[in-house]
Write a protein that holds these residues in place. Structure first.
Motif: not given
Length: 168
Positions: A82-87, A90-93, A125-130, A136-140
């Motif tokens: 979970k942490a690796a995916a989140q990191e 976050e890095a991609a964002f 963020g909005l573009y990625v979620v659309k 959505k949750e990862r972007v948030k």
């Protein structure tokens, strides 16, 4: 005498390489490295003065295999994934927002760099979620972490979100 720091780093790297080989095989493979006689080694009696990363890696693999069924291990592994995916998210964002901010179209001299970051993060963020609603949750979460790192202190200095003019 203990081995020098560089030697230990090299040994660690060799062990890790052997540990993650596709087909593990026990055997003496690496060039000999003389170890201090007072150190306990993982080699056999006739090769106690040689470093063998394969033997050490095989012992580590055995220990790891024994842990695979442990509940605490499985929970820690889930947390790590979970942490690796989140990191990664976050890095991609962060990279996406930085790219938008470097774009000449989004840069205006009268807009502070922090406001540019806020605007770019919202747009990205909005573009990625659309385009990928399942993210959505990862972007948030990534956006929250990004803004916390990059503009939190500026927002405090400005008096909070309600004091910042988003539309300028």
């Amino acid at each position: 005498m203990a081995p020098p720091e560089a030697e230990v780093e090299w040994q660690t790297s060799e062990i890790i390489n052997c540990l993650f080989e596709d087909e593990p095989s026990v055997g003496f493979r690496c060039s000999p490295v003389t170890l201090d006689a007072s150190l306990e080694t993982d080699g056999n009696a006739e090769s106690d003065d040689h470093f063998d990363p394969v033997v050490i890696a095989d012992k580590l693999r055995t220990v790891a295999d024994a842990l695979n069924d442990d509940f605490a291990f499985k929970a820690a592994l889930a947390d790590l994934k979970k942490a690796a995916a989140q990191e990664a998210a976050e890095a991609a964002f962060s990279s996406g927002v930085e790219a938008l901010c470097r774009n000449q179209v989004s840069q205006r001299a009268e807009v502070s760099p922090e406001m540019q970051l806020i605007r770019a993060s919202a747009a990205f963020g909005l573009y990625v979620v659309k385009s990928s609603p399942e993210l959505k949750e990862r972007v948030k979460s990534a956006m929250n972490a990004f803004l916390g790192r990059r503009v939190h202190s500026w927002l405090i200095k400005e008096g909070g979100w309600d004091k910042v003019n988003i539309e300028d």
